[in-house]
Design a protein around this motif. Structure first.
Motif: not given
Ligand SMILES: Nc1ncnc2c1ncn2[C@@H]1O[C@H](COP(=O)(O)OP(=O)(O)O)[C@@H](O)[C@H]1O
Ligand SMILES: Cc1ncc(Cc2csc(CCOP(=O)(O)OP(=O)(O)O)c2C)c(N)n1
Ligand SMILES: [Mg+2]
Length: 567
Positions: A506, A517, A519, A524, A528, A539, A541
């Motif tokens: 991340d 993010y 997680a 979570e 995310a 993004t 994760i």
């Protein structure tokens, strides 16, 4: 040469761009350099999007998947020799999967190459490509560029789609000719993928066999998805009531939640069916070659395929229907009027019983929260978010991440699941994500094993540079198959090793302006993922998975050679 004379001249790099435009090509994926950089500049100036990658393999994968999605050849542009070779893996994968793609590469001076006098990036690329493509052409004269591109387009999309190599020598790229004369050499290809209508006899024979079946089963392959015969396929399945099994990239042709889906009773359906319809699906390793414990020797086959040589590849086919699937399904639907087909209700009922047992067993795995997470509860968390985002593209690769992802992530629309395909290639992830996002403008969710991600991970910079709506979930279990700290005998290795599991992927994307993010719980993961889908911003994760879970090679460990030597 006087000014007016130069005004009416053109050169090879302009002619090929004009020909691409004339054939509706609006995007080129590539890594430029000598001798193709100016060609890319001319393409941009003419309104063609150029998407610049960090590695040619990902550029090629983006081109290939755009071909699968659109039925138009995706274009990948590479430099000579090493760049060409880097793209070749994607071009070969496109041919293996039946995705229409053209790799255009610059190449060095023919005279020097043919005498092996040691040119810059010297390689006989046209001949190197031949084993991996449907066609491989080299252009030596500017006036041939139009016909060469036409041949490449036709070869890539006609019949079974696949990869084509188009070699542009340095000389032809800079060769000058009269503009008016050049314009006469380029043209729009007419009907490059003509429909191939199956013979009426073959259609009637198939329907008669289906009508007599007690336990019919339809297997939908990525050829059925590619054919874009979605409504007719759904109508045929629902009118006949025949249960169906979608292969991974055919998921979503009908929603995975459809009552006639036999996916969660796959083994029972395959071993019990008495007539199986292969619809754009090869009876290859993904279906155990139609042999072994999952198959009955009594099973009879109907096969819908555009490639005649695919028939009888592994099992005798009782009723081959050779043609394009759009035309074949149209003919089968029309034939139902005179030869009605209705799958016995007790057959679907028996499949439902087996589905119920398997769904209940899987539900326990999916809904048991563990810490750290495992593949099942992490994928269930993703599944429960995507049910509200049914139009997103799902890219999927890895071993456990891929095999469990295929079974757990439901798809609702055709051509939206993009995965390792027939070759099980790792490294398609980021290229496919870019290709799908650029082609469609729609959000993409990439569900990646951590090792698989590593093959194309640098392309997160490409994703951020073009601000693409891509959310990447990396299943971080510490490395290939199992965690790095787990030695090959499965027990935790006492020696202090750096566990890939500690990697913070991340943090990588933050370096390029994306959002990262970490997680560690299903909640979570969901939070995310929802944030990534809502923002539309690149993004990543980092989904922390227990390094001790999973199996080597996911569900295909049985393909490993067995060693009899005890070490
Ligand atoms: N438009 C089409 N019409 C008919 N058959 C097609 C078409 N496009 C591809 N095919 C065929 O579909 C098959 C796809 O098989 P495969 O890649 O093994 O699918 P899967 O892996 O999903 O089972 C190939 O044999 C190919 O020739
Ligand atoms: C080009 C290429 N090189 C190697 C391989 C061999 C392989 C198959 S699966 C895999 C990665 C598995 O680790 P990952 O962490 O992604 O998966 P998992 O944690 O179990 O979900 C490799 C390296 C293939 N198929 N293609
Ligand atoms: Mg892993």
């Amino acid at each position: 040469m006087s000014a007016d004379q130069t005004q009416n001249l053109t050169d090879g790099m302009h002619i090929i761009v004009d020909a691409l435009k004339k054939n509706g090509i609006d995007t080129i994926y590539g890594v430029v350099g000598i001798p193709v950089t100016d060609m890319a500049r001319h393409a941009q100036a003419e309104g063609i999007r150029y998407i610049g990658f960090r590695h040619e393999q990902s550029a090629g994968n983006a081109a290939a998947i755009s071909g699968f999605i659109t039925q138009k050849p995706g274009i990948c542009l590479t430099v000579s020799a090493p760049g060409f070779l880097n793209g070749m893996v994607a071009l070969a994968n496109a041919t293996t999967n039946g995705f229409p793609m053209i790799q255009i590469s610059g190449s060095s001076d023919r005279a020097i190459i043919d005498l092996q006098q040691g040119d810059y990036e010297e390689l006989d690329q046209m001949n190197t490509a031949k084993p991996f493509v449907k066609a491989s052409y080299r252009v030596n004269k500017p006036e041939d560029l139009g016909i060469a591109l036409a041949r490449a387009i036709r070869a890539s999309v006609s019949g079974r789609p696949g990869g084509v190599y188009l070699d542009l020598t340095t000389e032809v790229l800079s060769a000058v000719m009269d503009k008016d004369a050049a314009d006469k050499t380029i043209f729009t290809v007419e009907d490059p993928a003509p429909r191939q209508i199956p013979s009426p006899d073959s259609v009637n024979k198939a329907l008669k066999l289906l009508a007599s079946a007690k336990r019919p089963l339809i297997i939908l392959g990525k050829g059925a998805a590619y054919a874009q015969a979605d409504d007719n396929i759904r109508q045929f399945i629902e009118t006949t009531g025949i249960p169906y099994l979608p292969m991974s990239m055919a998921k979503g042709l009908l929603p995975d939640t459809h009552p006639q889906s036999a996916a969660s009773a796959r083994s029972y359906a395959l071993s019990s069916a008495d007539v199986v319809v292969l619809m754009g699906a090869r009876l290859n390793w993904l279906l155990d070659h139609g042999k072994g414990k999952h198959w009955s020797p009594e099973t009879q086959f109907i096969q819908l395929d555009i490639e005649p040589s695919e028939i009888d590849s592994n099992r005798p086919i009782t009723a081959p229907v050779v043609g394009d699937i759009y035309s074949s399904i149209e003919s089968l639907l029309a034939g139902l009027k005179s030869t009605p087909v209705k799958s016995p209700t007790e057959w679907l009922a028996s499949i439902d019983e087996h589905k119920k047992i398997n769904v209940e067993k899987m539900a326990v795995k999916l809904n048991t929260d563990t810490s750290p997470m495992n593949y099942f509860n992490a994928l269930r968390a993703i599944r429960d978010v995507l049910v509200d985002h049914q139009d997103v593209y799902v890219v999927n690769e890895g071993a456990n991440t891929l095999d469990n992802g295929r079974n757990i992530i439901d798809m609702y629309q055709p051509r939206k699941r993009l995965d390792c395909g027939t070759w099980g290639v790792m490294g398609v992830g980021m290229g496919y994500a870019v290709g799908a996002a650029v082609t469609s403008g729609k959000p993409v969710v990439a569900i990646e094993g951590d090792s698989a991600f590593g093959f194309s991970g640098m392309e997160i910079e490409t994703i951020c540079r073009y601000k693409l709506p891509v959310t990447i979930l990396i299943f971080n279990n510490g490395g290939i198959y199992r965690g790095d700290g787990v030695n090959l005998h499965g027990d935790q290795d006492p020696s202090p090793t750096v566990l890939m599991g500690g990697a913070r992927y991340d943090k990588m994307i933050e370096a390029f302006g994306g959002i990262g993010y970490q997680a560690t719980t299903p909640a979570e993961v969901q939070e995310a993922l929802k944030a990534g889908l809502t923002s539309g911003h690149p993004t990543l994760i980092n989904v922390v998975i227990d390094p001790a879970v999973g199996t080597e090679s996911g569900h295909i460990g049985n393909l490993n050679p067995k060693s009899v030597v005890k070490n």
